[in-house]
Enzyme design. Structure first.
Site, short mmCIF file in Angstrom:
data_model
loop_
_atom_site.label_atom_id
_atom_site.label_comp_id
_atom_site.label_asym_id
_atom_site.label_seq_id
_atom_site.Cartn_x
_atom_site.Cartn_y
_atom_site.Cartn_z
N CYS A 112 16.17 -3.78 -12.39
CA CYS A 112 15.12 -4.77 -12.68
C CYS A 112 14.28 -4.39 -13.90
O CYS A 112 13.61 -5.24 -14.47
CB CYS A 112 14.21 -4.95 -11.47
N HIS A 252 7.20 -8.08 -13.88
CA HIS A 252 8.45 -8.32 -13.16
C HIS A 252 8.12 -9.12 -11.90
O HIS A 252 7.13 -8.83 -11.22
CB HIS A 252 9.07 -6.98 -12.80
N ASN A 282 13.36 -13.07 -7.43
CA ASN A 282 13.49 -11.89 -8.28
C ASN A 282 14.82 -11.99 -9.04
O ASN A 282 15.88 -11.86 -8.45
CB ASN A 282 13.45 -10.64 -7.39
O1 UT7 Z 1 12.81 -5.63 -8.00
C1 UT7 Z 1 13.23 -4.46 -7.42
C2 UT7 Z 1 12.19 -3.87 -6.64
N1 UT7 Z 1 12.13 -4.48 -5.33
C3 UT7 Z 1 10.96 -4.73 -4.81
O2 UT7 Z 1 9.97 -4.54 -5.48
C4 UT7 Z 1 10.88 -5.17 -3.39
C5 UT7 Z 1 9.74 -4.46 -2.76
N2 UT7 Z 1 9.54 -4.76 -1.35
C6 UT7 Z 1 9.08 -5.96 -0.91
O3 UT7 Z 1 8.92 -6.88 -1.68
C7 UT7 Z 1 8.71 -6.06 0.55
O4 UT7 Z 1 8.78 -4.78 1.13
C8 UT7 Z 1 9.61 -7.04 1.36
C9 UT7 Z 1 9.26 -8.46 0.97
C10 UT7 Z 1 11.07 -6.76 1.08
C11 UT7 Z 1 9.36 -6.89 2.83
O5 UT7 Z 1 7.97 -7.08 3.12
P1 UT7 Z 1 7.19 -6.04 4.04
O6 UT7 Z 1 5.85 -6.56 4.20
O7 UT7 Z 1 7.34 -4.69 3.41
O8 UT7 Z 1 7.96 -6.15 5.41
P2 UT7 Z 1 8.70 -5.03 6.26
O9 UT7 Z 1 9.97 -4.62 5.61
O10 UT7 Z 1 7.70 -3.94 6.60
O11 UT7 Z 1 9.02 -5.82 7.55
C12 UT7 Z 1 7.99 -6.44 8.38
C13 UT7 Z 1 8.65 -7.18 9.51
C14 UT7 Z 1 9.72 -6.36 10.24
O12 UT7 Z 1 9.68 -6.71 11.60
P3 UT7 Z 1 8.91 -5.78 12.68
O13 UT7 Z 1 9.58 -4.45 12.58
O14 UT7 Z 1 7.48 -5.74 12.23
O15 UT7 Z 1 9.13 -6.49 13.96
C15 UT7 Z 1 11.01 -6.87 9.65
O16 UT7 Z 1 12.09 -6.70 10.50
O17 UT7 Z 1 9.33 -8.33 8.99
C16 UT7 Z 1 10.70 -8.32 9.41
N3 UT7 Z 1 11.51 -8.91 8.36
C17 UT7 Z 1 11.73 -10.21 8.24
N4 UT7 Z 1 11.34 -11.25 8.99
C18 UT7 Z 1 11.70 -12.48 8.59
C19 UT7 Z 1 12.13 -8.29 7.32
N5 UT7 Z 1 12.76 -9.17 6.56
C20 UT7 Z 1 12.52 -10.38 7.10
C21 UT7 Z 1 12.89 -11.68 6.75
N6 UT7 Z 1 12.46 -12.68 7.50
N7 UT7 Z 1 13.63 -11.95 5.65
#
Ligand code: UT7
Length: 325
Positions: A112, A252, A282
């Protein structure tokens, strides 16, 4: 000598993939995606679209805006990690598609952050007088690298291309670029294999699980916020600028919450931050040049204004550029 942005362009595929579409495919919801990322929809490259076909359209727009022909270029750099082939490079294919030859053309792979690395390389060549006009492209089809069943990744990534022509100028342009990498984070974000093409049913013949893009999102998030905060501080300090002396942040487009944290670090109101991720997702190496072109074409970014471009991605690799447009 400065490397000045003389023209920009971008291309987004026609096909839209909305959050509602994704609700039908995996266990997710429009509300979750919008709240956690800021994304509503992304564009998906068609079967006949590639990094090169998209780059060509973006590049032609950028050349036209710069009032240059491809024959005026001294170099072509394409930032990508999802070209059709390992080699010839996407840049060589683009060179041929633009109808030019002999000038150096090569790809830069920094996920990225690739566009920031490519911009920094181009800046060095123009600064030292070895090149007058360089085409810098960021293009990716990362949606194609995501496992169609993995809600962790498919909600985030879209496809697209952005292009910029840098031209030698005596008065203004890029003031500095800042690049960093940290290979110890490889297990948090990566892709095992370039470009497994899926068929209409979403099945990829012969693809193995390890080939898909993988991401430990919340861990990537934490490192991204920290490193980008350090990066923008470094960029301002290097240029003896204070917070509030920037006109536009062109970040980004990975996650609205990461962008908000960076804007806060810079004390910039969100009205001065160019956002496209709501409708692009993204787009990896394409995301900064797409956002740049959108805000130039709609008239927000004006000549003489001070811009900060930044990106963070797999590797990890991250970088910035401080530019007078
Ligand atoms: O460009 C390259 C660099 N990449 C990035 O910068 C991405 C960076 N990361 C992010 O943008 C975020 O971490 C995400 C958007 C990917 C995820 O958001 P988060 O607030 O960090 O969520 P999380 O991974 O901590 O997950 C929270 C909850 C989990 O459930 P529990 O364990 O709390 O029950 C996940 O299983 O959300 C759940 N979850 C989802 N729910 C619905 C994870 N993905 C999804 C989904 N839909 N797609």
């Amino acid at each position: 000598m400065f490397a000045r942005i003389s023209g920009t362009g971008h291309y987004l595929p026609n096909a839209r993939l909305t959050n509602q579409d994704l609700e039908q495919r995996v266990d997710t919801s429009d509300a979750w995606i919008r709240e956690r990322t800021g994304i509503r929809e992304r564009r998906i490259a068609g079967a006949d679209e590639t990094v090169v076909t998209m780059s060509k359209i973006a590049a032609q727009q950028a050349l036209q805006a710069a009032q240059l022909d491809a024959a005026d270029l001294d170099m072509i750099i394409v930032a990508t990690t999802s070209a059709e082939r390992a080699f010839p490079s996407a840049a060589c294919e683009l060179q041929h598609a633009l109808g030019v030859t002999e000038i150096p053309a090569f790809d830069v792979g920094a996920a990225c952050a690739g566009f920031m690395f490519a911009t920094s390389i181009a800046d060095q060549y123009i600064r030292n007088g070895q090149a007058r006009h360089i085409l810098v492209v960021g293009a990716d089809v990362l949606a194609r690298l995501c496992n169609p069943n993995d809600r962790n990744t498919i909600v985030l990534f879209g496809d697209g291309a952005g292009a910029m022509v840098l031209s030698a100028n005596e008065t203004c342009g890029i003031h500095s670029t800042h690049l960093h990498s940290a290979g110890e984070f490889a297990d948090l974000l990566g892709s095992g294999h370039a470009n497994p093409r899926s068929d209409a049913s979403g099945q990829v013949p012969g693809a193995n699980e390890e080939a898909w893009l993988y991401m430990k999102g919340s861990e990537v998030f934490k490192v991204a916020v920290k490193k980008l905060s350090q990066l923008v501080t470094e960029t301002l300090a290097h240029n003896q600028l204070e917070q509030g002396q920037l006109d536009w942040l062109i970040p980004h487009q990975a996650n609205r919450r990461i962008i908000e944290a960076t804007a806060k670090k810079l004390s910039m109101p969100m009205e001065r931050v160019v956002m496209t991720l709501e409708y692009t997702g993204n787009t990896s190496a394409a995301s900064v040049p797409i956002a740049l072109d959108v805000a130039i074409r709609d008239g927000r970014i004006q000549r003489g204004q001070r811009l900060l471009l930044e990106a963070f991605g797999g590797g990890f690799a991250w970088g910035s550029a401080l530019v007078t447009y």
